[in-house]
Design a protein around this motif. Structure first.
Motif, PDB file in Angstrom:
ATOM      1  N   ALA A   1       0.872  -1.185   0.000  1.00 24.86           N
ATOM      2  CA  ALA A   1       0.000   0.000   0.000  1.00 24.86           C
ATOM      3  C   ALA A   1       0.897   1.219   0.000  1.00 24.86           C
ATOM      4  N   HIS A   2       0.756   2.072  -1.011  1.00 23.00           N
ATOM      5  CA  HIS A   2       1.618   3.246  -1.165  1.00 23.00           C
ATOM      6  C   HIS A   2       0.798   4.525  -1.161  1.00 23.00           C
ATOM      7  N   ALA A   3       1.326   5.583  -0.536  1.00 25.51           N
ATOM      8  CA  ALA A   3       0.728   6.926  -0.593  1.00 25.51           C
ATOM      9  C   ALA A   3       1.700   7.855  -1.296  1.00 25.51           C
ATOM     10  N   ALA A   4       1.163   8.797  -2.076  1.00 27.38           N
ATOM     11  CA  ALA A   4       2.014   9.674  -2.881  1.00 27.38           C
ATOM     12  C   ALA A   4       2.754  10.692  -2.023  1.00 27.38           C
ATOM     13  N   GLU A   5       2.188  11.078  -0.865  1.00 25.87           N
ATOM     14  CA  GLU A   5       2.798  12.066   0.000  1.00 25.87           C
ATOM     15  C   GLU A   5       3.199  11.420   1.317  1.00 25.87           C
ATOM     16  N   PRO A   6       4.193  11.988   2.012  1.00 28.49           N
ATOM     17  CA  PRO A   6       4.548  11.459   3.331  1.00 28.49           C
ATOM     18  C   PRO A   6       3.353  11.504   4.271  1.00 28.49           C
ATOM     19  N   ARG A   7       3.188  10.494   5.104  1.00 23.68           N
ATOM     20  CA  ARG A   7       2.084  10.467   6.059  1.00 23.68           C
ATOM     21  C   ARG A   7       2.431   9.528   7.202  1.00 23.68           C
ATOM     22  N   THR A   8       1.816   9.759   8.335  1.00 23.84           N
ATOM     23  CA  THR A   8       1.969   8.869   9.476  1.00 23.84           C
ATOM     24  C   THR A   8       0.848   7.845   9.428  1.00 23.84           C
ATOM     25  N   TRP A   9       1.222   6.581   9.399  1.00 22.88           N
ATOM     26  CA  TRP A   9       0.217   5.517   9.328  1.00 22.88           C
ATOM     27  C   TRP A   9      -0.358   5.276  10.721  1.00 22.88           C
ATOM     28  N   GLU A  10      -1.665   5.313  10.809  1.00 25.91           N
ATOM     29  CA  GLU A  10      -2.329   5.056  12.084  1.00 25.91           C
ATOM     30  C   GLU A  10      -2.356   3.550  12.352  1.00 25.91           C
ATOM     31  N   PRO A  11      -2.396   3.168  13.645  1.00 27.74           N
ATOM     32  CA  PRO A  11      -2.447   1.728  13.963  1.00 27.74           C
ATOM     33  C   PRO A  11      -3.618   1.031  13.278  1.00 27.74           C
ATOM     34  N   GLY A  12      -4.761   1.707  13.194  1.00 25.69           N
ATOM     35  CA  GLY A  12      -5.920   1.099  12.541  1.00 25.69           C
ATOM     36  C   GLY A  12      -5.667   0.816  11.071  1.00 25.69           C
ATOM     37  N   GLU A  13      -4.926   1.712  10.393  1.00 26.71           N
ATOM     38  CA  GLU A  13      -4.617   1.502   8.981  1.00 26.71           C
ATOM     39  C   GLU A  13      -3.653   0.324   8.796  1.00 26.71           C
ATOM     40  N   ILE A  14      -2.654   0.248   9.687  1.00 27.55           N
ATOM     41  CA  ILE A  14      -1.697  -0.856   9.605  1.00 27.55           C
ATOM     42  C   ILE A  14      -2.421  -2.176   9.844  1.00 27.55           C
ATOM     43  N   GLY A  15      -3.281  -2.207  10.877  1.00 31.11           N
ATOM     44  CA  GLY A  15      -4.037  -3.424  11.153  1.00 31.11           C
ATOM     45  C   GLY A  15      -4.942  -3.812  10.001  1.00 31.11           C
ATOM     46  N   PHE A  16      -5.534  -2.793   9.327  1.00 31.71           N
ATOM     47  CA  PHE A  16      -6.408  -3.062   8.190  1.00 31.71           C
ATOM     48  C   PHE A  16      -5.630  -3.730   7.058  1.00 31.71           C
ATOM     49  N   VAL A  17      -4.433  -3.219   6.753  1.00 31.25           N
ATOM     50  CA  VAL A  17      -3.616  -3.812   5.687  1.00 31.25           C
ATOM     51  C   VAL A  17      -3.220  -5.239   6.054  1.00 31.25           C
ATOM     52  N   ARG A  18      -2.863  -5.471   7.311  1.00 34.20           N
ATOM     53  CA  ARG A  18      -2.483  -6.827   7.737  1.00 34.20           C
ATOM     54  C   ARG A  18      -3.682  -7.775   7.625  1.00 34.20           C
ATOM     55  N   GLU A  19      -4.883  -7.280   8.011  1.00 35.66           N
ATOM     56  CA  GLU A  19      -6.072  -8.126   7.919  1.00 35.66           C
ATOM     57  C   GLU A  19      -6.356  -8.491   6.469  1.00 35.66           C
ATOM     58  N   VAL A  20      -6.212  -7.504   5.562  1.00 33.73           N
ATOM     59  CA  VAL A  20      -6.422  -7.782   4.136  1.00 33.73           C
ATOM     60  C   VAL A  20      -5.398  -8.813   3.665  1.00 33.73           C
ATOM     61  N   ALA A  21      -4.127  -8.638   4.078  1.00 33.71           N
ATOM     62  CA  ALA A  21      -3.093  -9.576   3.673  1.00 33.71           C
ATOM     63  C   ALA A  21      -3.401 -10.991   4.168  1.00 33.71           C
ATOM     64  N   ASP A  22      -3.847 -11.108   5.434  1.00 42.47           N
ATOM     65  CA  ASP A  22      -4.173 -12.424   5.976  1.00 42.47           C
ATOM     66  C   ASP A  22      -5.290 -13.089   5.177  1.00 42.47           C
ATOM     67  N   ARG A  23      -6.306 -12.296   4.830  1.00 43.35           N
ATOM     68  CA  ARG A  23      -7.431 -12.889   4.090  1.00 43.35           C
ATOM     69  C   ARG A  23      -7.030 -13.242   2.659  1.00 43.35           C
TER      70      ARG A  23
END
Length: 923
Positions: free
Chosen positions: A683-705
């Motif tokens: 998952a890539h964003a065009a601008e610098p950003r701080t990833w929230e824990p909820g966003e990181i968990g969401f990506v991991r959940e998608v990856a697991d599924r």
């Protein structure tokens, strides 16, 4: 020099001078009502300057001003003079571009005014005397909104209403003074010449009235009068008999000889003329009545005044008894103060303890407030003011102090000298206590609170929490319309709500809406809106809770539900990766998201599918091939969370490889099988950003599924391959069996020998088929059979599969049945159970239960337990398919075993019991 008004406007100076004189407003002290008007005008039009300007022949004078220091200016600096010939709001978007004002010193010099909007102040006689205006130092090409224009005109009318009230008050004072003087003259006139006379000659039966009496009875100077023909007919019918009786009693020589009566006179048409008080006396001589003489005076006005006064006094008496206010009447000439009963009820001061002077009242004011209050009320009494109001602390009889709000109104004579002051003192103690508690709740609330003017949406008051939610200072919110915090795309909904509030609708609603913070970031708020009537005012309060994260969680949960629904129908890896990439990109607002797999031949990443926002697709290649430092971390199983590629020291060697890839912030989740990197969700964003824990968990959940789905598809594909292979082998076996049977039965002469031969050949064929299936000899180790059936589900994760039990060599028949059973259990776990999620575990344990003789003979039982854990909650299937029947009956048909499956909520448990002898059987 700014041009002066045109000739038609200048011609109205005389009328304007007279109108201003009637109001008596020029060069008076500031008054709160007018200051409030300019403050509200400035707030309404979002302008720094607002004025109430009155125009004379040679100047414009400001009754109220905001944002402007000078109390007056010459006409060469006046813009308001250009409104005098108008009846609508004058708007000059750019004073520097308008011929009327471009040379005005206020435009060309300090303070550099550029925008003007003024509503003319017009008297009821249609005379323009000035304007209520707003000014700004920047031009406004758009002028005012319709609402602002209408509001400014309404405020101008309100200012004129205040002028009219002032004019009425001045007129009333003049009338009172004139009435007092008139009453004095009337009293003197009545005493001197205002009394009419009558003379009734009883001997000659003639009646004479003077001019005043004739006027009271409505009789002309030359009309003959008589008692029977003029006096009695001219008395009101309701008063006639009583009056006649009083006269006759006075004429009785044996009576008192006095007449004192009131009656009403009427005109010839019956209309009441006057109420008359008459007095008379009988003139008698030697016991003989000669004349009846007396006076009449008009008491119509006196009786009406007395009646009005009595009604007023009664209303005042009832009002003072009904109110909780301590009402006072201070005679300033005599320094005498009267209080109503509320002084005792509210403050405990009984009449006998109260000295009726102003000093008694002042001495009961708190020492810290006394000097200030005395100076303030003296300034009103000694000045020209008419109203006084203040808050202070007043001592009760018990020594405690009440917080009070006191207000009074002056009564002056015609010369403006103070006569008396009448006022009322309201106890605010309890209200202030409750208000203080509410203030503490207001300031300490964990939700944002804003009080709003429902007509203008202007914020009147906010608490600190709302400032935090909107990321703004209090000064950014208070005094401004809350509409500025609504994003443009949501203005229709906001305007509908505003129309309901402006219409005075009583509301109590909960809604969810978006706000744009001061830093531009959009947030979600849950709003509890309450609009209610308080006295004559409509108050609106909004309590706002930031639910942005709650909304994000809801969005991610919906996305995960959608992902699960769509993945269940996915048929290949490309479709799985495409679904995951689209949901990731849309939900997190990314510039790029996707899934990459390792090409076995090259070891390089291959992007199966990517989702891009305005960027070209990278499908078919991957920039990670160029970044060895990142690859090394991924191969170790590390999830990379990068806020800014360019600022991450660990990625410095690879930073240049990311140039132009629209990727500054990244999350990369590696997919491992047996500790080997086989895929990557990114998952890539065009601008610098701080990833929230909820966003990181969401990506991991998608990856697991995604990984679970890919594993399931792989397992299903392997099953399909095995089925095709079994089908192929079975067809070959049947063909061979048919050929053997055909050859065996050809030329039969002895049925018994043919039967034995055919059975022997078919058994041999079965052994060959078993060997073909197992790839081994006539038997196999139990652990090897089970491990082989589970091999496709082993992704290398530690403790994913746990096998435990003693070594047992099983026969081909048992091996085939067990292999098929375990395969079905594992397939179900990959679809619905422990193998469908990361972290799921499967344990398979077996033991040998000895027989009666205490040794593991053929009669011993083998007990096997299949246990799933760490998977999703288990539900009992609504129907049984072939696979379930195969699990339950496959082994029992082969070796006589039993199978029982329990669908426990935390994981499927399958218990298999089989005789050891059956498992060991070779044939």
């Amino acid at each position: 020099m700014s041009p002066l008004p045109d000739a038609s406007v200048a011609a109205g100076f005389a009328e304007r001078r007279a109108a201003l004189a009637r109001y008596g407003i020029l060069d008076t002290l500031p008054e709160q009502d007018f200051d409030d008007a300019v403050a509200l005008a400035a707030q309404l039009c979002a302008a720094p300057t607002a004025l109430v300007s009155l125009v004379t022949e040679d100047r414009q004078w400001f009754k109220a001003r905001l944002g402007f220091s000078a109390p007056e200016t010459g006409l060469d600096r006046s813009v308001c003079s250009h409104t005098l010939g108008l009846r609508d709001v004058l708007i000059i978007p750019d004073l520097a571009a308008d011929d009327r004002t471009r040379t005005n010193p206020l435009v060309t010099g300090a303070p550099g005014m550029r925008f003007y909007a003024g509503a003319p102040l017009i008297t009821p006689e249609n005379v323009a005397i000035g304007a209520l205006c707003v000014l700004d130092v920047v031009p406004r090409p758009e002028g005012l909104s319709p609402a602002q224009k209408a509001g400014l005109a309404a405020l101008a009318r309100s200012v004129m209403t205040k002028f009219e009230l002032r004019r009425a008050a001045l007129s009333r004072r003049a009338e009172i003074a004139a009435l007092a003087e008139s009453e004095l003259r009337l009293r003197l006139a009545v005493e001197a010449t205002g009394i009419g006379t009558f003379d009734y000659d009883l001997t000659a039966n003639t009646l004479r009235w003077d001019g005043r009496t004739r006027a009271l009875f409505g009789v002309g100077p030359d009309v003959p009068v008589s008692y029977e023909g003029s006096f009695l007919p001219r008395i009101h019918p309701e008063d006639r008999a009583r009056t006649d009786a009083a006269v006759r009693a006075a004429l009785d020589p044996d009576g008192p000889g006095r007449f004192d009566c009131e009656y009403r006179t009427i005109a010839s048409d019956g209309t009441v003329l006057h109420r008359v008080a008459a007095r008379g006396a009988l003139v008698a001589e030697e016991g003989r009545a000669l004349r009846f003489v007396g006076t009449v005076r008009d008491v119509t006005a006196q009786r009406a005044a007395l009646g009005a006064l009595a009604a007023t006094e009664e209303r005042l008496r009832l009002a003072t008894r009904a109110t909780n206010d301590a009402i006072w009447d201070w005679d300033l000439v005599a320094d005498h103060v009267m209080w109503n009963e509320a002084l005792e009820v509210a403050y405990g001061w009984t009449p006998e303890t109260v000295e009726p002077t102003g000093r008694w009242w002042l001495d009961r004011i708190h020492p810290d407030d006394r000097a200030r209050i005395e100076a303030d009320i003296r300034s009103v009494i000694d000045g020209t003011g008419h109203d006084w109001r203040h808050e202070y602390r007043f001592r009760r009889r018990d020594g405690t102090y009440a917080e009070v709000f006191d207000r009074g109104s002056m009564v002056r004579d015609a010369r403006g000298e103070p006569l008396r002051m009448i006022g009322a003192m309201l106890d605010l103690t309890e209200r202030n206590r409750v208000s203080g508690q509410l203030r503490a709740v207001f300031e300490g609330a964990n939700v944002g609170i804003v009080q709003i003017d429902p007509r203008t949406l202007v914020a009147l008051e906010v608490n600190a929490k709302l400032c935090t939610i909107w990321g703004a200072e209090e000064s950014d919110i208070v005094g401004h319309s809350v509409a500025k915090w609504t994003p443009l795309e949501d203005t229709d909904e906001r305007d509908r709500l505003h129309r309901r509030l402006a219409a005075g609708e009583i509301m109590r609603e909960t809604l969810e809406k978006r706000y744009r913070r001061k830093d531009g970031r959009l947030i979600w708020g849950r709003v509890n809106l309450v609009s209610q009537v308080n006295g004559d005012a409509l108050l609106t309060t909004a309590m706002i809770e930031d639910i942005t994260e709650e909304k994000r969680v809801e969005t991610r949960q919906r996305a995960l539900i959608e992902l699960g629904d769509r993945l269940r129908d996915a048929s290949d890896a490309a479709e799985v990766s495409g679904i995951a990439a689209a949901i990731l990109g849309r939900t997190l607002g990314l510039s790029r998201a996707g899934y990459s797999a390792i090409e076995p031949a090259t070891g390089r990443f291959r992007i199966e599918r990517d989702w891009t926002d305005g960027a070209s697709s990278l499908a078919g290649s991957h920039p990670l091939d160029l970044v060895p430092a990142t690859m090394a971390r991924l191969r170790q199983g590390e999830i990379l969370v990068i806020a800014d590629v360019a600022a991450d020291p660990a990625l410095a060697p690879d930073a240049t490889s990311y140039a132009g890839l629209l990727t500054r912030a990244q999350i990369k989740v590696p997919l491992l099988r047996r500790s080997e990197l086989v895929g990557l969700l990114f998952a890539h964003a065009a601008e610098p950003r701080t990833w929230e824990p909820g966003e990181i968990g969401f990506v991991r959940e998608v990856a697991d599924r995604v990984w679970a789905t890919l594993s399931r598809l792989q397992a299903e594909e392997q099953q399909r391959v095995l089925n095709r292979e079994l089908s192929h082998r079975l067809k070959n076996t049947l063909t061979m069996a048919q050929a053997i049977a055909s050859q065996t039965l050809r030329n039969v002469t002895d049925v018994g020998s043919v039967k034995e031969a055919l059975v022997a050949r078919l058994v041999a064929l079965g052994k060959a088929h078993d060997i073909l299936l197992s790839g081994e000899g006539e038997g196999a180790g139990l652990e090897a059979v089970l491990a082989g059936a589970l091999a496709i589900h082993d992704d290398g994760e530690p403790d994913r599969i746990r096998l435990s039990g003693p070594a047992i060599e099983v026969g081909p028949k048992a091996a085939l049945s067990l292999s098929l059973m375990i395969h079905e259990l594992a397939t179900n776990a990959a679809k619905y159970g422990a193998f469908s999620v990361p972290g799921g575990r499967v344990g398979l344990e077996w033991t040998i239960e000895t027989g009666p003789e205490g040794r593991a003979g053929p009669d011993a039982l083998v007990r096997m337990v299949w246990t799933e854990s760490g998977g999703p909650p288990v539900a009992v299937p609504s129907r049984k398919g072939f696979g379930s029947r195969l699990i339950e009956r496959g082994l029992s048909g082969a070796v006589g075993g039993e199978t029982r499956t329990d669908y426990a909520p935390d994981g499927v448990v399958c218990r298999i019991t089989a005789p050891l002898g059956g498992l060991l059987e070779k044939e």
